[in-house]
Design a protein around this motif. Structure first.
Motif: not given
Length: 504
Positions: A21-25, A27-31, A106-108
RNA sequence: GAGAGCGUAGCUCAGCAGGUAGAGCACCGCCCUUUUAAGGCGAUGGUCCCGGGUUCGAAUCCCGGCGCUCUCACCA
């Protein structure tokens, strides 16, 4: 692959998925670990002012930003509820796709229980009547990669995920505090107790001081010390078992009122009343005797109760007492007389042994008369002491640092406060006669030579200090941990110490 | 230090006349815009504390160790 640095493949599935999930986040530009968040209100404050700040029918209203940890999530397609818990309270947050936007929503969906988030939104009440925050913006503040067992209770009372195993709670106190927030209250009360003590003594012109924890010679109590090696000096040092002898040196130096709240260390077993390191308050007042200290400490207990609990009425387990009432004051030997029907002052050792045994008190042959009297006290009297009580006028042999009684040389001017079964402290008119003090040390040395492992070693420098002259002084020690147990209604010292000692 | 009990999934626990591990919650996928143990359908997950032994076979029996809990003894 070592155990200390598990490789990705070694992690169990839950941990692997969380890391993915960390990687997914990312990749979506979220720190997943940003630097700060502008929190504008505590949840508890928002709840208090809720009625006056609610949004209108168009969902318009003042906006608030709360921040905390997710402790529950319910996702329903295009909307979701979660509870966010900050330090003092928790609140439901309603996240709707068309309010926060598709991207954020979607991030949530990738957020988990135990993640820290910030939420900006407006206040509203749900159909079911719960005060909630309608999210306009949700920000991830810290991603957790290990699942937190958050307690849930179902309608039928079934409890899920209660984190109750004592070993786990103490080894992973961070989980305990996160999951069982009521346990944080114990430590808030503990902090209030300590600050109340400071306030009380500061108001009365006591000076807070710091004395060595690392000592070349231990003293001030009868206990086994921890020893360590000081490399630079190539000699053994001890962790303090008490700060008494240093504080008294300060009286010699001219400070008239001093106190210290310090960690003491005793190399003894641990159980529900003992931790090897514990917190002790000691205070000393020049020109006072034990009776002055008795009066002062009675006020102190009362003050601390009010500051920490808001009342002088204290309930411990199934007993309730009022520290607002005057303490009972009773002589050591009068209590024993009540229990045995005999005045034991001056009774021969042989006779004492017989008497103790006839009352079912377990004693051993190596015990002196002081020790036997103490055992009788513990067995016959103390279990019945619930109301706040001062026991005073102790036998001489138990107290190598206390001043002899002014009228009775077989006694010392010493008292101990008791309440609800707890021994809360120890106090006396401090021995300041250097000749007498040397005799007491010598008596301790003889006990040690006879095999007693817990004796007060001779402290020549302390004796020299007394030779320069210490004013008449009353002093007292109070165990902060036990006082905290009493005032927080805890049955184990480990519950009132954040990180109690455990075997590693 | 002594006695009793315990150690199984992330959490709480069941399983134990010895036959190769299970529940609830958490977690993963799909559906679901007022739910609150959300719900529905489906899936995954375990050096059964460690090391020996007995046995064809041990989570289960035996021995040793480590850790925890409770009670008792000692120090606050």
């Amino acid at each position: 692959m070592s155990e200390q640095t598990p490789q990705h493949d070694d992690l169990n599935e839950i941990l692997r998925l969380r890391r993915a999930k960390l990687d997914t986040l990312r990749e979506a530009g979220v720190n997943p670990y940003p630097y700060s968040f502008k929190k504008t209100i505590h949840v508890s404050e928002l709840i208090e002012t809720f009625d006056s700040v609610q949004e209108n029918d168009e969902h318009q209203g003042p906006e608030f930003s709360i921040a905390g940890r997710i402790v529950s999530i319910r996702i329903m397609g295009k909307a979701a509820f979660c509870h966010v818990r900050d330090e003092f309270a928790q609140m439901q947050v309603y996240v709707q796709k068309d309010k926060v936007g598709e991207q954020v929503f979607n991030l949530f969906k990738h957020f988990d229980i135990s993640d820290w988030i910030g939420v900006r939104g407006t206040a509203f009440v749900t159909k079911t009547g719960e005060k909630s925050l309608r999210a306009l913006e949700v920000t991830l503040l810290s991603k957790s990669v290990y699942p937190l067992p958050v307690v849930k209770v179902s309608d039928d009372g079934t409890v899920h995920d209660a984190f109750t195993d004592k070993e786990s709670r103490f080894r992973q106190r961070y989980v305990d505090l996160a999951v069982n927030p009521e346990n944080r209250e114990i430590f808030r009360t503990r902090a209030k107790i300590i600050s109340a003590v400071r306030e009380f003594l500061d108001q009365r012109d006591f000076l807070e001081v710091e004395t060595p924890a690392l000592q070349p010679l231990y003293g001030g109590a009868l206990a086994k010390p921890f020893s360590t090696h000081y490399n630079a000096l190539d000699r053994t040092f001890y962790l303090r078992i008490a700060d008494e002898l240093y504080l008294k040196r300060l009286l010699v130096g001219g400070f008239e009122r001093v106190y210290e709240i310090a960690k003491d260390f005793r190399n003894e077993g641990m159980d529900r009343y003992h931790n090897p390191e514990f917190t002790m308050l000691e205070f000393y007042q020049a020109f006072a005797d034990f009776e002055d200290v008795m009066n002062l400490s009675e006020e102190l207990f009362r003050f601390v109760c009010v500051k920490a609990l808001g009342t002088t009425v204290v309930t411990y387990q199934d007993k309730t007492v009022d520290f607002g009432k005057p303490f009972r004051r009773v002589r050591f030997f009068d209590l024993l007389k009540e229990a045995t029907g005999k005045d034991l002052l001056g009774v021969e050792l042989k006779e004492l042994v017989k008497l103790a045994e006839s009352h079912g008190v377990e004693i051993t042959r190596d015990m002196g008369e002081g020790k036997i009297l103490d055992e009788m006290m513990k067995a016959l009297v103390r279990p019945k002491l619930f109301e706040p009580t001062f026991i005073y006028d102790y036998p001489l042999s138990l107290s190598p640092l206390a001043k002899k009684h002014r009228d009775e040389p077989r006694l010392v001017e010493r008292f101990q406060p008791f309440a609800l079964g707890f021994e809360l402290g120890n106090a006396f008119s401090e021995l300041n006669d250097p000749i007498d003090q040397r005799e007491r040390f010598d008596a301790q040395r003889r006990l040690k030579e006879a095999g007693d492992l817990e004796t007060q070693p001779v402290d020549e420098d302390f004796l020299r200090a007394l030779e320069y002259g210490m004013p008449p002084t009353g002093g007292m020690g109070i165990g902060i941990d036990r006082l905290t147990m009493l005032l927080t209604n805890q049955d184990s010292i480990r519950e009132v110490i954040l990180f109690p000692q455990l075997r590693s």
